[in-house]
Design an enzyme around this catalytic site. Structure first.
Site, mmCIF file in Angstrom:
data_model
loop_
_atom_site.group_PDB
_atom_site.id
_atom_site.type_symbol
_atom_site.label_atom_id
_atom_site.label_comp_id
_atom_site.label_asym_id
_atom_site.label_seq_id
_atom_site.Cartn_x
_atom_site.Cartn_y
_atom_site.Cartn_z
ATOM 1 N N LYS A 1 -17.888 -6.139 9.260
ATOM 2 C CA LYS A 1 -16.639 -6.878 9.476
ATOM 3 C C LYS A 1 -16.002 -6.440 10.783
ATOM 4 C CE LYS A 1 -14.735 -7.989 4.929
ATOM 5 N NZ LYS A 1 -13.646 -7.592 4.030
ATOM 6 N N SER B 1 -2.788 -7.827 3.091
ATOM 7 C CA SER B 1 -3.074 -7.664 4.527
ATOM 8 C C SER B 1 -3.475 -9.014 5.124
ATOM 9 C CB SER B 1 -4.206 -6.663 4.733
ATOM 10 O OG SER B 1 -3.841 -5.412 4.225
ATOM 11 N N HIS C 1 0.848 -1.208 0.000
ATOM 12 C CA HIS C 1 0.000 0.000 0.000
ATOM 13 C C HIS C 1 0.880 1.255 0.000
ATOM 14 C CE1 HIS C 1 -3.033 -2.649 2.385
ATOM 15 N NE2 HIS C 1 -3.527 -2.507 1.160
ATOM 16 N N ARG D 1 -1.706 -6.386 -8.308
ATOM 17 C CA ARG D 1 -0.489 -7.140 -8.032
ATOM 18 C C ARG D 1 -0.266 -8.252 -9.031
ATOM 19 N NH1 ARG D 1 -2.573 -8.122 -2.128
ATOM 20 N NH2 ARG D 1 -4.327 -8.426 -3.516
#
Ligand code: PNS
Length: 164
Positions: free
Chosen positions: A42, A129, A18, A91
């Site tokens: 969440k 993450s 990030h 990515r």
């Protein structure tokens, strides 16, 4: 007109992948806002306040990077902030399908906002993450993949959760 970009995400936690994208974005756009999603459904490992604090600390020396939180639709937040661009990192090919769907859905919801994809430096192409949390919890080394501050906080959090 200055170009304002929004870089949205959960950032639970912020990784060096990030950081790399934000640093590149800050060179490309006049201003870039790290927009941390507050998702009531969440339970993140890092609280909203912690995620904001980490991003503010990491980018405190970069004047055109701002940290904010949002909930609801991303395009509504982007419009509210009068930004023109959504930045997302890509990515690998595996990211593509979901990102493609999101970009087109956002385009349908608001045709004035463009999504710009940026590639992180090669060494971060496998960093996420989710993997960071899993590897750290199982005792693996994440040094160099997250800011030092995140590594320290992961250590404190995981220690607090592990029964003695
Ligand atoms: O870090 P993440 O989890 O990959 O980020 C995903 C994020 C925050 C960009 C996405 O979930 C999002 O935009 N959520 C806000 C709700 C929304 O607008 N959903 C429709 C997207 S097409």
């Amino acid at each position: 007109m200055p170009t304002l970009a929004v870089y949205p995400g959960s950032f639970d936690p912020l990784t060096n992948g990030h950081v790399d994208i934000i640093t590149r974005g800050a060179r490309l756009f006049d201003r870039i806002i790290i927009a941390i999603l507050i998702n009531a459904e969440k339970t993140p490992l890092f609280t909203k306040a912690e995620r904001v604090e980490i991003a503010c600390e990491v980018f405190k020396h970069v004047p055109n990077v701002e940290v904010d939180t949002f909930d609801g639709l991303l395009v509504d937040y982007v419009e509210k902030r009068k930004a023109q661009v959504i930045v997302r990192g890509l990515r690998a090919v595996s990211d593509f399908e979901f990102e493609f769907q999101m970009a087109l859905m956002n385009q349908r919801l608001n045709g004035k906002i463009e999504t710009v994809f940026m590639m992180p430096a090669e060494q971060y192409t496998y960093t996420s993450s989710r993997l960071i949390k899993e590897v750290f919890r199982l005792g693996g080394r994440v040094h160099g993949l997250v800011p030092d501050m995140v590594e320290e906080r992961l250590r404190t959090k995981i220690a607090a959760r592990t029964p003695a």
